[in-house]
Design a protein around this motif. Sequence first.
Motif: not given
Lengths: 465, 478
Positions: B96, B54, B47, B116, B50-51, B118-119, B132
Amino acid sequence: MIFHIAKKEMREIRQDGRFQIASAIVLTLLCVSLGIGWQQYSTVRRQHEQAQAQTREQWLTQGKKNPHSAAHYGVYAFKPKSPLSLVDRGADQYTGVAVWLEAHKQNEFKYKPARDANTLARFGDLTASSVMQLLIPLLIILMSFSAFAGKREQGTLRLLLSMGVPRDQLALGKALGVAGGLGVLLVPAALVGSAALVLASDTGVFVANLPRLGWMTVSYLLYFAAFIGISLTVSALAKSARLALVCLLGFWIFNGLAAPRLFSDLSRTVYRTPSSFAFAQRMEAGLKQGFSEEAFQKQVLAKYQVQRVEDLPVNYAGLSLKAGEDHGNEVYDRLYGELWDTFEAQNRLQQQGGLVAPLLAIRSVSMGLSGTDFAQFRDFSVAAEKYRRMFIDVMNDDITHAPKSEGPHLGDDNLWAKVPAFDYAAPPVTTVLAQQTWSLGLLCFWALLAAGSAGWAATRRLEAE
Amino acid sequence: MIATIAKQEWRLLKADRTLAAVVVLMGLLVGYSLYNGSSWVAFQRQTLEAAQTEQAERLDKLKSTLTAIESGRLQPKGTQDPRSASVIGATSAAPYLAMPPAPLATLAIGQSDLYPYYFKLNLRSKQAILANDEIENPSNLLAGRFDLAFVLVYLFPLVVLALGYNMISAEREQGTLSLALSQPVTMSQLVTGKILLRGGLLLGLVVGFTLAGALVTGVDLSLGTVWLRLGLWMALMTLYAGFWFGLAVWVNGYGTSSATNALTLAGAWLGLVLVLPSVANLIATSLYPVPSRVEMVQAMRVAGKEAQTKGSLLLSKYMEDHPELVPAGEKPQADFASLSYAVQMAVDKQVQPVLDRFDAQVDRQQEFVDGFRYLSPAILAQSAINDLAGTSLGRYKHFSRQVDGFFEQWKGYFLPKVFAKTKLGSGEVARLPVYRFVEEDDAAIVGRVGVVLVGILVLTGVVLGLGYARLRTATLVA
């Protein structure tokens, strides 16, 4: 005869010091957890009712503004606490409590209580349901592991059988004795629980929840019956009381500790949950695709048979907003639907795990009847979303049909009042029962299987020495 | 002498099926739980990757858009100018902020499925950023995970107790106890020999399987911190095993039957591992109830509404305080972005006391719990394992402080530009503040875990002391 045995068994159990201590502890925990559950339920219910009234008030008194600004301002929906959550908090701690209903977006519920909890919360909640699902079976094991095996070691079993006591009656008597011992504990606890429920709300709520309570009682009794049967079976089959105890404790650990985790892992492997990141990306892509403002404008102009937007008999802004909402709603329905279906498939698989661990079945039934499971969280989410779409529609319709050429269009208190207050009613007990067919069936299966095997073990397999 | 006893015990264990059963059971439990831990770590890594991808793509796109505008190839149109500080800071360059899994994260999933890792930053409120979290089925969160910490904290004591509940009582019941003690050996030596062999074997199995599992799942053993953590972990496990063996010795000293011992020890396990933590949780939440989030939501909304109605007033007041931000040759004038950020700042300021009160109460509750945990070795062990694995509340707070700091830095960079209506150029992209996660100091971990080790040491010492004292008066025949 049966009652003689049962009475004697009960007296023996009640005179056992270990049982006295253990049942005193369990009864205390049960009453304390009901009391705390009552206190939490009444506090949270009051807070949520106040907040819901306040958000409504804010909506009604937001003053003159453009209806679309009002839609952006929106309202909050607060998840109501179900009355029976005082028995079983279920997944309540792990679902958000508030959702902001606003234009364009289906938001997620925010503020899971678990995230604000201390680090001990993950060791497990002390609620009436956890006491009944974990501790009472242990008490049953304590009461019955030596029912046959122990008597055999003492030599009294041989004596009893030589007196010509029918074995099936002996088994039934023992089972009734254990049940009676349990009743000493459960009846007061049930009274405390009912009193808490009446105090926490009012008699109306209590009466409305009676069907749920009734089904819950039946389910727990089936669960306990299963444990009594299993314990007696093992006690009849085991060579020694020690072995019976070790086997039963092993089963208890598997049932109470390992199985919930194993089946949650399994369900996650079979039905994959997407990462929040991937989900958000799909959402974004979905919202971007499939809707073209230009195409929509052409379609509208064609429908009204005019050339320019200015010539439309209605305000184009309202139509365009509505079309945007419709497109968004379709995407939300698809993606959230998929996600929630995945969760429900996972939960169904966990319910089916009740085939090897009855705790999974009773946990599911108990949460369902308490209104604290995922299915009822989803039901509330869907109702809140429906409400959002309704009031956004009212706002957009107002924009569409506003008189043209009068300067900026503003909505007023009359428009806000056109939107009814958000009113949510929990699904009826029949819906819950339909969702819990698997679990209820499995509970019956366990109870019958355990009763049958106890009878079989006592009549066919029980050796006097 | 003790060595002779241990050797004899070893022969007995080897002949018995127990040894094979324990080896297989521990192997399965450790293996499965480590597999679970490592797949969760892999999920997080994927994840985060991918962040990152992006984010990099988004920044490249921003840079090329800005270059295109500068060279005149592209005309900015519409209300959202790609060059404006509010668009860049809130969306197109929003980074992120991640907390990558710690080196030993496979050991315990701990609280990492709840908090969480990551933010995504924005320019708005911290609340919006923090709210989130990872998607998860609530039923799964409720059930908890089958991680190594679960095996070690919950199940490992049961294996210890299964090996130790009848160490004296069985010999007594078989009549071999008085025989053994007719040799020049004391009861304490006999018990020590038994514990050392069984405990050593069990610890050897757990440590061996865990290290093997760690290697297979790709834990980087070249890092110093990994060895430090593993060392602390082994010390913890030794003390924890010692506690449960001590308890078994103590109960065995009372001369009761094996079945009674099993029952008593199972009760003790239940009390310390399951009941005490949840009772403590109940006391903590009743003594220090956390204020309702629902009230907080309402407070924010009321503050927001008030601030909104006097938005332009707030902005002009801000501009008066910061005259340097007023674009040259222009009268202070409100645009949508400046207005909304001025409102946001006012809301943040007004809501801060509510948030502070909230956090303070959560902290008070946690402090109570941190004091209470010295009563149960299970709570102590769980908190230490989470700390060593980097999945504890402590590390999340460490991360959350970094997020706070960076958020302020980010706002400090962008908001003045928003108010001054500065247009950013392509060169600016390389100069944006960069976030990098700073791992916790080893000293901080040693500090947190050290206290726990001392706590367990005391508990273990007390139980073993009581047990050995009891042995002196134990009866020899059933």
